[in-house]
Design a protein around this motif. Sequence first.
Motif, PDB file in Angstrom:
ATOM      1  N   VAL A  23      -6.990  -7.155  -0.485  1.00  0.00           N
ATOM      2  CA  VAL A  23      -5.874  -6.350  -0.985  1.00  0.00           C
ATOM      3  C   VAL A  23      -6.386  -5.171  -1.805  1.00  0.00           C
ATOM      4  N   LEU A  24      -7.279  -5.430  -2.735  1.00  0.00           N
ATOM      5  CA  LEU A  24      -7.770  -4.358  -3.594  1.00  0.00           C
ATOM      6  C   LEU A  24      -8.594  -3.338  -2.815  1.00  0.00           C
TER       7      LEU A  24
ATOM      8  N   VAL B 228       0.835  -1.201   0.000  1.00  0.00           N
ATOM      9  CA  VAL B 228       0.000   0.000   0.000  1.00  0.00           C
ATOM     10  C   VAL B 228       0.872   1.255   0.000  1.00  0.00           C
ATOM     11  N   LEU B 229       1.906   1.264   0.816  1.00  0.00           N
ATOM     12  CA  LEU B 229       2.798   2.427   0.882  1.00  0.00           C
ATOM     13  C   LEU B 229       3.478   2.677  -0.461  1.00  0.00           C
ATOM     14  N   MET B 230       3.984   1.606  -1.084  1.00  0.00           N
ATOM     15  CA  MET B 230       4.644   1.760  -2.375  1.00  0.00           C
ATOM     16  C   MET B 230       3.647   2.161  -3.460  1.00  0.00           C
TER      17      MET B 230
ATOM     18  N   ALA C 203      -6.741   3.611   0.039  1.00  0.00           N
ATOM     19  CA  ALA C 203      -5.536   4.453  -0.012  1.00  0.00           C
ATOM     20  C   ALA C 203      -5.474   5.306  -1.280  1.00  0.00           C
ATOM     21  N   GLY C 204      -6.453   5.163  -2.151  1.00  0.00           N
ATOM     22  CA  GLY C 204      -6.425   5.910  -3.403  1.00  0.00           C
ATOM     23  C   GLY C 204      -5.371   5.407  -4.363  1.00  0.00           C
ATOM     24  N   ALA C 205      -5.070   4.103  -4.292  1.00  0.00           N
ATOM     25  CA  ALA C 205      -3.959   3.554  -5.075  1.00  0.00           C
ATOM     26  C   ALA C 205      -4.345   2.241  -5.745  1.00  0.00           C
ATOM     27  N   LEU C 206      -5.541   2.155  -6.278  1.00  0.00           N
ATOM     28  CA  LEU C 206      -5.937   0.948  -7.001  1.00  0.00           C
ATOM     29  C   LEU C 206      -5.040   0.724  -8.207  1.00  0.00           C
ATOM     30  N   PRO C 207      -4.722  -0.526  -8.497  1.00  0.00           N
ATOM     31  CA  PRO C 207      -3.909  -0.804  -9.685  1.00  0.00           C
ATOM     32  C   PRO C 207      -4.691  -0.570 -10.973  1.00  0.00           C
TER      33      PRO C 207
ATOM     34  N   ALA D  47     -12.727 -11.466  -8.255  1.00  0.00           N
ATOM     35  CA  ALA D  47     -12.486 -10.447  -7.239  1.00  0.00           C
ATOM     36  C   ALA D  47     -11.994  -9.145  -7.865  1.00  0.00           C
ATOM     37  N   VAL D  48     -11.122  -9.243  -8.870  1.00  0.00           N
ATOM     38  CA  VAL D  48     -10.638  -8.034  -9.541  1.00  0.00           C
ATOM     39  C   VAL D  48     -11.796  -7.313 -10.216  1.00  0.00           C
TER      40      VAL D  48
END
Length: 345
Positions: free
Chosen positions: A118-119, A64-66, A125-129, A172-173
């Motif tokens: 995970v997603l 999440v941080l990365m 965090a505003g960081a979805l792949p 899930a994705v």
Amino acid sequence: MTREWLKGMDISFVDEIESAGGAFYENGERRDVLDIMRDNGVNSIRLRIWNEPVGGFCNLERTVLMAKRIKEKGLHFLLDFHYSDKWADPANQWKPKAWEGLYLEGLCDAVHGYTSVVLDALGVAGALPDMVQVGNEITPGMLWGDGRVDGEHDTDAQWEAFTSLVKAGVSAVRARAPAAEVMIHIDRGGDWATTRKFFDRFELHGVDFDVIGQSYYPWWHGTLADLKLNLDNTARAYGKPIYVVETAYPWTIEPVEGRAFIFEREDQLHAGYPATVEGQAAYLRDFLEIIRGVPDGLGAGFHWWEPAWIPSKPDWSVGHPNNWSNLTLFDFEGNKLASMEVLKE
């Protein structure tokens, strides 16, 4: 849809490297490695995620941080689920410890649930792949032995089990990151016969995915001509965008005292590309030309595997000794190599 041509890097070790005091430089100036890459043409970053790894790096919290760093730089983000506590690759597709007692139905639930958790965390965090790999180099299956399909396990029943596990992750994705593309990633960049067999099976079992990922390392997977043949045939057969989502080539094979390299011999070199910075640049240039030449514009980009895995720690014994530091796009001290500048051409 206009597809962004991805010039990507897998920097999954950067968090651990920086935590150990490693740093990166361009023209003698210390800079954020993401800024160096972006300014040299990189537009996508790939991260692997392990369930509960020894040492903690590449777990959900650190990912999440990365991911937030990646998104803050405006870069495309590819998330690579290994579904293991350690490496998942052609020789290792082991269940995470928490799933060891589960069988197929429970494993499908675990894959769906873990992928969702995970997603969801990345979403908060505003960081979805932007793209998600459901499994890493899954040519022989995943979550062995339930989802194993190599050797004696290459049976209709095992393929049914394996693809049901993949479908659980894909589901899930689709639910948790509906804008993300789903990648299926195998490790046969120069092997059309195995690539065809694999994706024919996925078509037969109705696996829903958007793009194809391949690993291609010339010392393992054949020549650049083999790569071209496979990518061209894959595009014609399946009509999906293709990414060579792992590649690398050495900038030196000169021995260094106290350091071992996975690539260390002249006979491992691809003809025409010496183990120099210039040879590495020539390899990258010609490699990119092959991907760009895939029929119907389906060669969609690439990621260099661990371009920043510099030897920042005296002991990389936690499951992954650093034998890759001559296959990076930075030298041993973290200085950017000129070969990265090919991406700006």
